[in-house]
Design an enzyme around this catalytic site. Structure first.
Site, short mmCIF file in Angstrom:
data_model
loop_
_atom_site.label_atom_id
_atom_site.label_comp_id
_atom_site.label_asym_id
_atom_site.label_seq_id
_atom_site.Cartn_x
_atom_site.Cartn_y
_atom_site.Cartn_z
CB SER A 181 -1.17 45.50 -16.63
OG SER A 181 -2.52 45.81 -16.91
CD GLN B 25 -2.42 50.29 -15.56
OE1 GLN B 25 -2.46 49.05 -15.60
NE2 GLN B 25 -2.88 51.05 -16.52
CE1 TYR C 115 -7.70 51.45 -16.53
CE2 TYR C 115 -5.68 50.29 -15.96
CZ TYR C 115 -6.49 50.90 -16.90
OH TYR C 115 -6.09 50.94 -18.21
CG HIS D 151 -4.95 54.20 -22.47
ND1 HIS D 151 -4.90 54.24 -21.10
CD2 HIS D 151 -5.23 52.92 -22.78
CE1 HIS D 151 -5.15 53.03 -20.61
NE2 HIS D 151 -5.35 52.22 -21.62
N GLY E 265 3.21 55.85 -28.79
CA GLY E 265 3.85 56.13 -30.05
C GLY E 265 5.30 55.72 -30.15
#
Length: 421
Positions: A128, A150, A152, A317, A350
């Protein structure tokens, strides 16, 4: 991981003979209940919470309930091959650990423990960008095991380049650019508590360990700033910032850097103006395969591949950004139809069980990302809890394959599903 299911059953039942029950429940509902009891109110709000009224979170699960698996008999499939190839690398199973920010809410040294669990189970871990341990520490904990990173997209382009360079240096197998969090969504569980972990210095370790970010924060620390209002809550927040900042506590307490780092992060961590023009620069900025995460519309998927992306992650997300958004599983069907059979498409949001993984693969996913369940395992039993969750999901996938007559991942096809009544 052929035989993973029977091996897992044997391990658990043999322990049962000795009177020992699993520390981590085998079903998601009980896993969630126990993790909630083990977590603080703030931690549970952030990790388990969703956007708005929670409709997207519910819709993610309801989408799986609309499909039913049709087992086929007498296949003679004694052995199963769960391996898949993703972006030129072979993976032991079609499962990766999704990036989850501020993991220390659920346990100290969260990202390092998750990294070790991923390595121990042969599962790729997407580090992350909002992690609580620097990516270099996580990579060292994994040895040669597969890891992705990841990203951002920050307002500061030099910081973007610095993070990419560090991802390359730690041997990341891909750069996963998250597109759906250019601003934070409306998350009532956090808002009702006035709680944002980043404002306490949690989840910003990739930044405070970055040379470019440290330069920006140091410049800010050297500038005059208004004195904050002194309240008991403000004192607690300052102590949290101090503890979460690299270095010695007492040195940090006398320094303006912890507060400046938090304020700098909140100002620049994500770019609300992120556009396809930004993404078009990636091919010249990294040698890593590029994965675009947060795709829900088939036109966006087409554009991603036209731009040179190596893969997309169909994701909302985890229901944390837009309330009443389309379920990721529903979007997967339209995305796969749009990009054809050869494009690499992953599913996130999910996934709870091995049967969910099977359903997603049958509907066109090459692999899936697992999020909240492994965080709940972390809350219950640290590294071993994460390992147990991973092994349980993979075991159930393997058993589902055995009971449906599928020998390998390629054999999990749409004709094994029907609409549920």
């Amino acid at each position: 991981m052929s035989g993973a299911g029977l091996a897992r059953l044997s391990t658990i039942y043999r322990q049962g003979v000795l009177g020992r029950r699993p520390a981590v429940p085998a079903d998601f509902a009980e896993l969630e209940r126990r993790a909630r009891r083990a977590s603080s109110t703030r931690a549970w709000a952030y990790v388990a919470g969703g956007a708005g009224e929670g409709r997207t979170m519910r819709r993610n699960r309801e989408a799986f309930d609309r499909w039913a698996i049709v087992p086929r008999m007498a296949s003679g499939a004694v052995d199963r091959d769960l391996t898949v190839e993703l972006l030129g690398a072979r993976h032991a199973a079609p499962l990766l650990l999704a990036p989850v920010g501020a993991g220390a809410l659920m346990g100290t040294d969260s990202d390092v423990k998750i990294a070790r669990a991923a390595a121990a189970t042969g599962t790729a871990y997407v580090f992350s960008n909002q992690g609580c341990n620097p990516m270099e520490d996580c990579a060292a904990a994994m040895g040669d095991a597969a890891r992705w990173f990841q990203l951002y997209w920050s307002k500061d382009e030099q910081l973007v380049d610095s993070l990419i360079a560090r991802a390359e240096a730690i041997g990341a197998g891909a750069l996963v650019v998250t597109l759906d969090t250019t601003v934070l969504g409306w998350r009532p569980q956090d808002l009702n508590l006035g709680s944002l972990p980043f404002s306490r210095g949690q989840g910003i370790a990739q930044y405070t360990s970055d040379p470019r970010f440290r330069d920006i924060a140091a410049e800010r620390a050297g500038q005059p700033s208004p004195k904050p209002e002194v309240t008991l809550g403000a004192i607690r927040t300052l102590i949290a910032m101090t503890r979460n900042h690299p270095g010695r506590f007492w040195d940090n307490l006398r320094s303006p850097l912890p507060r400046a780092s938090v304020e700098t992060f909140l100002d620049i961590y994500s770019n609300p103006g992120l556009s396809w023009d930004h993404l078009a620069t990636l091919r010249d900025r990294t040698r890593l395969p590029v994965v675009l995460k947060g795709i829900l519309h088939p036109d966006d998927a087409r554009r991603a591949f036209d731009l040179g992306a190596d893969a997309v992650v169909v994701s909302n997300h985890g229901g944390r950004q837009v309330d009443n958004a389309v379920a990721s599983l529903d979007a997967l069907v339209s995305v796969r139809e749009a990009v054809g059979p050869d494009a690499t498409v992953l599913l996130d949001s999910g996934i709870r069980t091995g049967a969910d993984v099977f359903t997603a693969l049958a509907l066109g996913a090459n692999a899936v990302l697992l999020g909240r369940p492994y965080m709940y395992g972390l809350a219950l039993a640290g590294q071993s809890g994460v390992e147990d969750v991973i092994r349980n999901v993979i075991a159930e996938l393997d058993l589902t394959m055995a009971l449906t007559g599928t020998r390998d991942i390629a054999a999990i096809t749409r004709d094994l599903l029907v609409p549920a009544v």
